[in-house]
Design a protein around this motif. Structure first.
Motif, PDB file in Angstrom:
ATOM      1  N   ALA A   1     -22.498 -18.277 -12.200  1.00 29.72           N
ATOM      2  CA  ALA A   1     -22.221 -17.795 -10.894  1.00 29.72           C
ATOM      3  C   ALA A   1     -21.594 -18.905 -10.233  1.00 29.72           C
ATOM      4  O   ALA A   1     -21.997 -20.004 -10.394  1.00 29.72           O
ATOM      5  N   THR A   2     -20.750 -18.708  -9.296  1.00 32.89           N
ATOM      6  CA  THR A   2     -20.154 -20.019  -8.714  1.00 32.89           C
ATOM      7  C   THR A   2     -20.999 -20.684  -7.674  1.00 32.89           C
ATOM      8  O   THR A   2     -21.769 -19.923  -6.713  1.00 32.89           O
ATOM      9  N   LEU A   3     -21.214 -21.794  -7.712  1.00 36.74           N
ATOM     10  CA  LEU A   3     -22.037 -22.478  -6.814  1.00 36.74           C
ATOM     11  C   LEU A   3     -21.307 -23.029  -5.585  1.00 36.74           C
ATOM     12  O   LEU A   3     -19.913 -23.345  -5.630  1.00 36.74           O
ATOM     13  N   PRO A   4     -21.846 -23.214  -4.426  1.00 40.04           N
ATOM     14  CA  PRO A   4     -21.192 -23.868  -3.142  1.00 40.04           C
ATOM     15  C   PRO A   4     -20.847 -24.963  -2.994  1.00 40.04           C
ATOM     16  O   PRO A   4     -20.616 -25.637  -1.949  1.00 40.04           O
ATOM     17  N   PHE A   5     -20.405 -25.842  -4.132  1.00 42.82           N
ATOM     18  CA  PHE A   5     -19.787 -27.197  -4.057  1.00 42.82           C
ATOM     19  C   PHE A   5     -18.985 -27.248  -5.127  1.00 42.82           C
ATOM     20  O   PHE A   5     -19.138 -26.693  -6.293  1.00 42.82           O
ATOM     21  N   LEU A   6     -18.055 -28.255  -4.934  1.00 39.25           N
ATOM     22  CA  LEU A   6     -16.905 -28.403  -6.034  1.00 39.25           C
ATOM     23  C   LEU A   6     -17.374 -29.185  -7.049  1.00 39.25           C
ATOM     24  O   LEU A   6     -18.415 -30.188  -6.864  1.00 39.25           O
ATOM     25  N   LYS A   7     -16.835 -29.046  -8.368  1.00 38.44           N
ATOM     26  CA  LYS A   7     -17.324 -29.567  -9.533  1.00 38.44           C
ATOM     27  C   LYS A   7     -17.004 -31.031  -9.493  1.00 38.44           C
ATOM     28  O   LYS A   7     -15.799 -31.246  -8.948  1.00 38.44           O
ATOM     29  N   GLN A   8     -17.817 -31.863  -9.860  1.00 36.72           N
ATOM     30  CA  GLN A   8     -17.615 -33.534  -9.825  1.00 36.72           C
ATOM     31  C   GLN A   8     -17.298 -34.098 -11.267  1.00 36.72           C
ATOM     32  O   GLN A   8     -17.767 -33.391 -12.124  1.00 36.72           O
ATOM     33  N   PHE A   9     -16.191 -34.883 -11.312  1.00 35.34           N
ATOM     34  CA  PHE A   9     -15.686 -35.267 -12.575  1.00 35.34           C
ATOM     35  C   PHE A   9     -16.015 -36.806 -12.602  1.00 35.34           C
ATOM     36  O   PHE A   9     -15.646 -37.497 -11.359  1.00 35.34           O
ATOM     37  N   VAL A  10     -16.305 -37.617 -13.716  1.00 37.79           N
ATOM     38  CA  VAL A  10     -16.245 -39.072 -13.683  1.00 37.79           C
ATOM     39  C   VAL A  10     -15.075 -39.522 -14.710  1.00 37.79           C
ATOM     40  O   VAL A  10     -14.859 -39.073 -15.662  1.00 37.79           O
ATOM     41  N   VAL A  11     -14.582 -40.781 -14.086  1.00 35.50           N
ATOM     42  CA  VAL A  11     -13.422 -41.111 -14.922  1.00 35.50           C
ATOM     43  C   VAL A  11     -14.060 -42.037 -15.984  1.00 35.50           C
ATOM     44  O   VAL A  11     -15.134 -42.775 -15.572  1.00 35.50           O
TER      45      VAL A  11
END
Length: 412
Positions: A278-288
């Motif tokens: 299910a979609t959560l209410p915050f953007l997915k975070q990625f790390v470089v």
């Protein structure tokens, strides 16, 4: 009665005991990998490696009709490549001291330095962690600030009792100041009288001067995703969980426009519940995962974790990034931020193994306890009647599942 001369085994045992007591972060991470190295009777050399299976995942069938799934397991590895040591000298007369006196004067200060180095290496794994809550640069000074970290871990499925937090001195004391005003007698008393935070919301919380500082890349421009459909399949990334992301819109020809450890989000790419999807209410975070520079056209190819997977058992985003979707990097370019860490113990691993006994060493003592191992070798200098001693440890650290950790800043 004259003191007897201390033996190498006695000194090694004392050093091991103190090292074990002084380790902090090392006691809160996964420590089951030492057994994977087997039983090399003569010990290990730097560079020894073992492979670790990544946990697999499945989708749930709806109804009676069978829907077989392949078991696809990724692998990672941990290498014991960190050899650290402390060297010191004893005169012959000092070796006639009792062990408690020698421990206080020499061994304990040395082991504190060594333990701090191990803990610092563990906390340096923040660079592998994509999750970052709060506002970079703000001090954690309320329960509401602190709670954002365990809340995010729970949203991402990292629940249970084995969660720990390591806060910088500034954040630790900012939070302690808040705790002294609570109408909870034991909590307020411990915070005010003893400067102790203890367990907060089920999270073991510690002050750590080894919390690292991350300096964000130079940034510049208005970065965008350059091209749609930049996604991966789990089968293609299962061993690294990284992928390349082609971007543009950066300022032209900027060295280290992003650095290893920078965290960013992509417009309209939301995180999903790891079980239900299910979609959560915050953007997915990625790390470089590696520094990147922009070219003369403002383009840069980023290597990122986690890879973007839009469907199946390992789905981790709500949708694929669109062409020209905006990229937002957390923090101000060129600015340093303390990297408080809150994590489940399975996020990181430490493996410490017995070191090889060199064939040319006349004496060599090795001691191990609860996965902690030290090696002690003396060598004598006749002209000054002193014994030089080298004490070594060999270990490796690894972010085995960075999804189970989060960086924490306060809020404005």
């Amino acid at each position: 009665m004259a003191n007897s001369v201390l033996t190498i085994d006695v000194i090694a045992k004392e050093a091991l005991m103190i090292l074990e007591n002084e380790l902090n972060a090392a006691k809160k991470v996964h420590r089951g990998l030492e057994s994977e190295f087997g039983n090399a009777m003569n010990g290990y050399q730097a560079g020894s490696t073992v492979s670790i299976k990544r946990p697999t995942d499945f989708t749930v069938r709806d109804g009676a009709t069978v829907s077989n799934q392949d078991v696809v397991e990724g692998t990672t590895s941990i290498t014991v490549d960190q050899q650290k040591g402390v060297d010191f000298s004893f005169t012959s007369s000092e070796l006639t001291l009792n062990i408690k006196e020698l421990s206080e004067r020499v061994i304990k200060p040395a082991m504190i330095q060594l333990a701090n180095k191990v803990d610092a290496d563990i906390l340096s794994l923040y660079k592998k962690v994509p999750n970052w809550v709060g506002t970079p640069g703000q001090t954690v000074n309320s329960f509401a600030d602190f709670a954002k970290a365990p809340e995010r871990l729970s949203e991402l499925g990292a629940m249970g009792p084995d969660r720990s937090a390591f806060l910088s001195p500034a954040d630790n004391w900012g939070l302690i100041g808040n705790q002294t005003g609570l109408y909870i007698q034991n909590a307020a008393n411990s915070a005010y009288r003893e400067g102790s935070l203890g367990k907060i919301a089920g999270v073991d919380t510690y002050e750590a001067q080894n919390v690292q500082t991350h300096t964000v890349g130079a940034q510049g421009g208005t970065p965008l995703v350059n091209g749609g459909a930049q996604v991966s399949t789990y089968a293609s990334v299962k061993d690294t969980m990284t992928q390349s992301l082609i971007t543009d819109g950066w300022s032209n020809s900027i060295t280290d426009v992003v650095k290893e450890g920078d965290v960013f989000t992509i417009a309209n790419v939301f995180a999903v519940n790891p079980v239900t999807k299910a979609t959560l209410p915050f953007l997915k975070q990625f790390v470089v995962t590696a520094a990147a520079s922009s070219n003369g056209s403002g383009q840069a190819t980023l290597t990122i974790y986690p890879a973007i997977i839009t469907s199946g058992a390992f789905q981790n985003v709500s949708a694929a990034p669109a062409d020209n979707a905006a990229i937002t990097v957390l923090g101000t370019g060129g600015t340093g931020y303390r990297q408080n860490l809150v994590f489940h113990k399975n996020a990181f691993a430490l493996a410490m193994v017995p070191m090889v006994k060199p064939p040319g060493a006349v004496e060599c003592a090795r001691e191990s306890y609860k996965g902690t191992s030290v090696r002690l070798i003396p060598y004598y200098t006749g002209t000054s009647d002193t014994s030089a001693w080298r004490l070594d440890i060999l270990y490796g650290v690894k972010a085995i599942d960075p999804r189970l950790a989060v960086r924490l800043s306060g809020t404005a």
